[in-house]
Enzyme design. Structure first.
Site, PDB file in Angstrom:
ATOM      1  CG  HIS A 183      -2.199  -1.074   0.971  1.00  0.00           C
ATOM      2  ND1 HIS A 183      -1.405  -1.997   1.718  1.00  0.00           N
ATOM      3  CD2 HIS A 183      -3.076  -0.812   0.367  1.00  0.00           C
ATOM      4  CE1 HIS A 183      -2.370  -3.461   1.535  1.00  0.00           C
ATOM      5  NE2 HIS A 183      -3.106  -2.461   0.793  1.00  0.00           N
ATOM      6  CG  ASP A 257      -4.574  -5.890  -4.678  1.00  0.00           C
ATOM      7  OD1 ASP A 257      -5.093  -5.143  -4.101  1.00  0.00           O
ATOM      8  OD2 ASP A 257      -3.183  -5.935  -3.699  1.00  0.00           O
TER       9      ASP A 257
END
Length: 370
Positions: A183, A257
């Site tokens: 992230h 993702d």
């Protein structure tokens, strides 16, 4: 202009801003016609509202949409904001009772089906080499070795799919060895192809015939992309097309993702990310948090060659044929499933342990992003 111009939106998996569709958002989505929607805690208020939101998303879609969510168990259970929190994969693994894992799969399937959520972003097929590692997998792994992952994740997957909810294995090709969190940064994985074959890839190789979709992660695998050390798996032709499709023979749906993550945005332009993801062999690109980015992504898809778009659209269409319609909704049904999830929690963790729910650890990301 591409021959597929009017269906390009199908290759987009988008988040939506809030718990209901305001007229502006609804109009933008109607024009965009995304192939799928991903829900987060910001989209959840209560059971009745969630079902209405899913019905509304279905109503504005010309083609039946994928409606998906991260409902794994433990802290990565979006629906714990409106109901009970199921035990996580690690707790179930440590308890060691396959019947509890089967119940978890059944209840997850029933719960999602009640709301009209037709694909769950699990099971996690990553191997936990260290249950305390700070790589976003804490509590989420079904095994500390490949066979344990196959047994436990396979049990969950079969039980959930039997209830009519499609599955998505993640994070291909295997995220266990990562040292940092994608992230924020791009993890580099140094394992050799032989090591990955024996460990990371084994759960995929074994379970692929029973998986509806696979999510490709943002990490760099030196073994597959030695010439480009900053290239994420999600954009890698070597990993998606050659490894997942050609070598492992997977012909189901492959998705990235979230492309709106540090591991991607720090490395390539947004246009590159969208185009390379589809050229690599992904069928859906995921953009979770900003609708204007999704509209931009739709424009970038026009730069992808037609034959590639065609293959992606065919695989997507094939997956969508398997989507089940929602169950008839009632609050009584929701209450009954919710009670059963609490019982599962108690049977896994004991009366006292069941009371300790996952903590929010302050940052926004564990809730919204993982």
């Amino acid at each position: 202009m591409s021959a597929h111009a009017n269906t390009l939106g199908q290759l987009l998996l988008t988040g939506i801003p809030g718990p209901e569709l305001d007229s502006e958002t609804a109009a933008r989505l109607k024009k965009l016609q995304p192939g799928g929607f991903i829900l987060f805690s910001r989209n959840l208020q209560d059971a009745t509202q969630l079902r209405k939101l899913c019905d509304d998303l279905r109503d504005l879609s010309d083609i039946e949409p994928i409606i998906t969510i991260d409902q794994e168990g433990g802290r990565v259970s979006r629906l714990r904001y409106i109901g009970q929190e199921p035990p996580n994969a690690q707790q179930l693994r440590q308890k060691g009772d396959p019947l509890l894992i089967k119940r978890h799969g059944q209840l997850t399937g029933r719960l999602l089906r009640l709301f009209g959520i037709n694909l769950d972003l699990c099971p996690v097929l990553d191997i936990s080499y260290d249950d305390t590692a700070d790589n976003s997998l804490k509590g989420r792994c079904y095994g500390t070795d490949p066979q344990q992952v196959v047994d436990n994740a396979g049990t969950f997957n079969r039980a959930m799919r039997k209830e009519g909810v499609l599955s998505c294995a993640k994070h291909f090709p295997g995220y266990g060895p990562a040292e940092c969190d994608p992230h924020e940064f791009l993890p580099i994985i140094e394992k050799t192809a032989e090591q990955l074959e024996k460990e990371e890839l084994l759960p995929y190789r074994t379970l692929l015939p029973e998986l509806d979709s696979v999510m490709v992660c943002h990490a760099n695998y030196r073994a597959y992309d030695p010439q480009n050390e900053r290239w994420p798996a999600s954009l890698s032709h070597n990993i998606v097309q050659k490894l997942l499709r050609d070598q492992l023979g997977f012909d189901g749906l492959a998705m990235t993702d979230d492309l709106d993550m540090g591991a991607i945005l720090n490395e390539v332009t947004f246009e590159q990310a969208i185009q390379e993801a589809v050229k690599a062999g992904n069928d859906m690109v995921m953009i979770c948090h900003r609708l204007e980015m999704v509209e931009e992504a739709r424009r970038h898809l026009e730069g992808v060659p037609d034959p590639i778009l065609h293959d992606a659209l065919i695989r997507l269409e094939k997956t969508k044929k398997k989507l089940a319609f929602p169950d008839k909704f009632s609050l009584e049904k929701f209450a009954a499933i919710n009670d059963d999830i609490w019982k599962l929690r108690v049977d896994t963790l004991g009366e006292e342990g069941a009371k300790n729910l996952s903590v929010e650890d302050g940052k926004r990301s564990p809730v919204e992003l993982y």
